[in-house]
Scaffold this motif. Structure first.
Motif, mmCIF file in Angstrom:
data_model
loop_
_atom_site.group_PDB
_atom_site.id
_atom_site.type_symbol
_atom_site.label_atom_id
_atom_site.label_comp_id
_atom_site.label_asym_id
_atom_site.label_seq_id
_atom_site.Cartn_x
_atom_site.Cartn_y
_atom_site.Cartn_z
ATOM 1 N N ALA A 17 -16.472 -12.590 15.749
ATOM 2 C CA ALA A 17 -15.971 -13.637 16.637
ATOM 3 C C ALA A 17 -15.060 -14.580 15.867
ATOM 4 N N GLY A 18 -15.435 -14.887 14.634
ATOM 5 C CA GLY A 18 -14.598 -15.731 13.792
ATOM 6 C C GLY A 18 -13.282 -15.088 13.428
ATOM 7 N N TRP A 19 -13.270 -13.773 13.427
ATOM 8 C CA TRP A 19 -12.028 -13.037 13.132
ATOM 9 C C TRP A 19 -11.135 -12.900 14.356
ATOM 10 N N GLY A 20 -11.645 -13.266 15.530
ATOM 11 C CA GLY A 20 -10.812 -13.216 16.729
ATOM 12 C C GLY A 20 -11.198 -12.190 17.762
ATOM 13 N N ALA A 21 -12.326 -11.494 17.594
ATOM 14 C CA ALA A 21 -12.745 -10.506 18.592
ATOM 15 C C ALA A 21 -12.914 -11.184 19.955
ATOM 16 N N ASP A 22 -12.526 -10.476 21.012
ATOM 17 C CA ASP A 22 -12.603 -11.023 22.365
ATOM 18 C C ASP A 22 -13.981 -10.877 22.986
ATOM 19 N N ALA A 23 -14.739 -9.882 22.541
ATOM 20 C CA ALA A 23 -16.071 -9.608 23.061
ATOM 21 C C ALA A 23 -16.794 -8.769 22.020
ATOM 22 N N VAL A 24 -18.106 -8.632 22.166
ATOM 23 C CA VAL A 24 -18.868 -7.736 21.300
ATOM 24 C C VAL A 24 -19.804 -6.906 22.157
ATOM 25 N N MET A 25 -20.083 -5.700 21.682
ATOM 26 C CA MET A 25 -21.129 -4.878 22.273
ATOM 27 C C MET A 25 -22.248 -4.756 21.253
ATOM 28 N N MET A 26 -23.428 -5.194 21.609
ATOM 29 C CA MET A 26 -24.576 -5.060 20.712
ATOM 30 C C MET A 26 -25.476 -3.948 21.232
ATOM 31 N N GLN A 27 -25.997 -3.138 20.283
ATOM 32 C CA GLN A 27 -26.892 -2.050 20.674
ATOM 33 C C GLN A 27 -28.241 -2.217 20.016
ATOM 34 N N GLY A 28 -29.276 -2.272 20.851
ATOM 35 C CA GLY A 28 -30.636 -2.340 20.348
ATOM 36 C C GLY A 28 -31.127 -0.979 19.898
ATOM 37 N N GLY A 29 -32.290 -0.976 19.268
ATOM 38 C CA GLY A 29 -32.831 0.240 18.675
ATOM 39 C C GLY A 29 -33.131 1.350 19.656
ATOM 40 N N GLU A 30 -33.234 1.040 20.958
ATOM 41 C CA GLU A 30 -33.493 2.079 21.954
ATOM 42 C C GLU A 30 -32.288 2.983 22.174
ATOM 43 N N GLY A 31 -31.117 2.538 21.735
ATOM 44 C CA GLY A 31 -29.880 3.265 21.993
ATOM 45 C C GLY A 31 -29.790 4.583 21.253
ATOM 46 N N GLY A 32 -28.915 5.467 21.746
ATOM 47 C CA GLY A 32 -28.722 6.766 21.128
ATOM 48 C C GLY A 32 -27.653 6.731 20.061
ATOM 49 N N GLY A 33 -27.564 7.809 19.283
ATOM 50 C CA GLY A 33 -26.599 7.877 18.189
ATOM 51 C C GLY A 33 -27.007 6.953 17.060
ATOM 52 N N HIS A 34 -26.017 6.457 16.315
ATOM 53 C CA HIS A 34 -26.324 5.546 15.225
ATOM 54 C C HIS A 34 -26.908 4.255 15.787
ATOM 55 N N THR A 35 -28.036 3.856 15.267
ATOM 56 C CA THR A 35 -28.742 2.724 15.844
ATOM 57 C C THR A 35 -29.504 1.964 14.772
ATOM 58 N N GLY A 36 -30.031 0.810 15.147
ATOM 59 C CA GLY A 36 -30.770 -0.019 14.214
ATOM 60 C C GLY A 36 -32.232 -0.115 14.601
ATOM 61 N N PRO A 37 -33.016 -0.921 13.875
ATOM 62 C CA PRO A 37 -34.464 -0.986 14.100
ATOM 63 C C PRO A 37 -34.914 -2.039 15.104
ATOM 64 N N VAL A 38 -34.015 -2.939 15.527
ATOM 65 C CA VAL A 38 -34.421 -4.069 16.361
ATOM 66 C C VAL A 38 -34.206 -3.729 17.840
#
Length: 360
Positions: free
Chosen positions: A132-153
């Motif tokens: 956001a500080g770099w100027g992104a207009d929006a973000v998509m966050m993916q929780g751990g339930e998501g498919g493909g590359h994912t995180g633990p939260v």
């Protein structure tokens, strides 16, 4: 076709009727699926990372010939030809540039100056604040339930942490919530948290507009809530996929055997993509710098494109991997994109209305 019933900062930013995003799944999110989503009023995103530059241009032109609605393209920010691909988006008037990794501020600025909406995917609150500080207009966050590359939260914890961090930083940008969404209740919940839209992959993979072979879709439909696994053995990064005999074999294989397979698949990917060894080496070096991967992990990463293609394009579930979110266990039909979007939006409106009636 459902008229606009839910207006959010995301629908205003992108110009779509509904706060629903079809994510850029490699080998799955092609022109037909993107067009189906766009014509249904959602934002469809082309999976540009698994296409050559020429293939990507042809895909963009095909989508534009089939719809006049906004759509996006998913790119790898660390690819050696990222700049060339961004030029394609600018030249053809693509509305949204979606990134799996954060693009550099210079690239964000270049796209924004051309009127392209920049939406990186993030997996932590600090990453949302950074882009956001770099100027992104929006973000998509993916929780751990998501498919493909994912995180633990899980999404229910990651989403509020991202929203709070952006608020505290004074960054008023839309957040698209992904990971675990498939129906109107999920959209209502995400909007109640403060998200501006939901992103879905597995739900759109299991539609009639998806080109995934029917026998593969049937395998997804027979999978229950315990039928996915997160493994690092395929490409060195946490990756959620269906638990198949092939994946179990990869999990049990020795490191040496996995490395040998990775080398063979790197050679195959080079032949199919038309990339030179120099380009592969440069992309590998960029991945190592951006993601901190070891050389062994980079070798394993070469598995992903060919293994995904084997299953999702060629239908070979015995020699490929099937990325999937946990929602696969609660999906039991294969509707059209229009049916998916319409019923999710209608369901969300109903749930939000029901919740409002609980107020005293």
């Amino acid at each position: 076709m459902t008229p606009q019933l839910l207006r959010t900062s995301f629908t205003d930013l992108v110009g779509v009727r509904h706060p629903v995003v079809q994510t850029g799944m490699g080998w799955v999110s092609g022109p037909r699926l993107v067009t189906g989503t766009a014509n249904a009023g959602g934002l469809g995103i082309l999976a540009g990372a698994t296409m050559t530059v020429d293939q990507l241009e042809q895909a963009i032109l095909e989508v534009k010939s089939r719809t006049d609605q906004p759509f996006g393209v998913n790119l790898r920010a660390d690819a050696g030809d990222a700049g060339e691909r961004c030029d394609l988006l600018i030249r053809h008037g693509v509305k949204v540039a979606s990134f799996a990794l954060a693009p550099k501020p210079e690239l964000i600025g270049r796209l924004k100056d051309a009127g392209v909406v920049v939406m990186p995917s993030i997996g932590a609150a600090r990453h949302a604040v950074k882009v956001a500080g770099w100027g992104a207009d929006a973000v998509m966050m993916q929780g751990g339930e998501g498919g493909g590359h994912t995180g633990p939260v899980p999404t229910t914890l990651l989403l509020p942490s991202v929203l709070d961090a952006l608020h505290d930083a004074g960054a008023d940008i839309p957040v698209v919530a992904a990971g675990g969404f498939f129906d109107g209740r999920g959209l209502a919940a995400a909007l109640s948290y403060g998200a501006a839209a939901v992103g879905m992959g597995t739900r759109f993979l299991l539609t009639r507009d998806s080109t995934v072979p029917q026998q593969v879709k049937e395998l997804y439909l027979t999978t229950d809530l315990t039928g996915t696994v997160v493994t690092t053995k395929v490409d060195g990064m946490p990756h959620r996929m269906l638990r198949t005999p092939f994946v179990e074999e990869v999990e049990a294989a020795s490191a040496l055997r996995r490395f040998g397979a990775a080398v063979r698949r790197t050679r195959r990917f080079k032949q199919e993509s038309g990339m030179s060894w120099l380009r592969l080496a440069r992309d590998g070096r960029a991945m190592r710098t951006a993601q901190g991967r070891t050389l062994a992990q980079l070798a394993l990463a070469a598995n992903t494109p060919t293994l995904l293609r084997a299953a999702l394009v060629e239908g070979d579930t015995g020699a490929g991997i099937l990325a999937s979110g946990q929602v696969v266990g609660v999906i039991d039909d294969v509707p059209s994109c229009e049916e998916v979007v319409d019923r999710i939006v209608a369901g969300a409106v109903e749930e939000l209305g029901r919740a409002s009636r609980c107020m005293v």
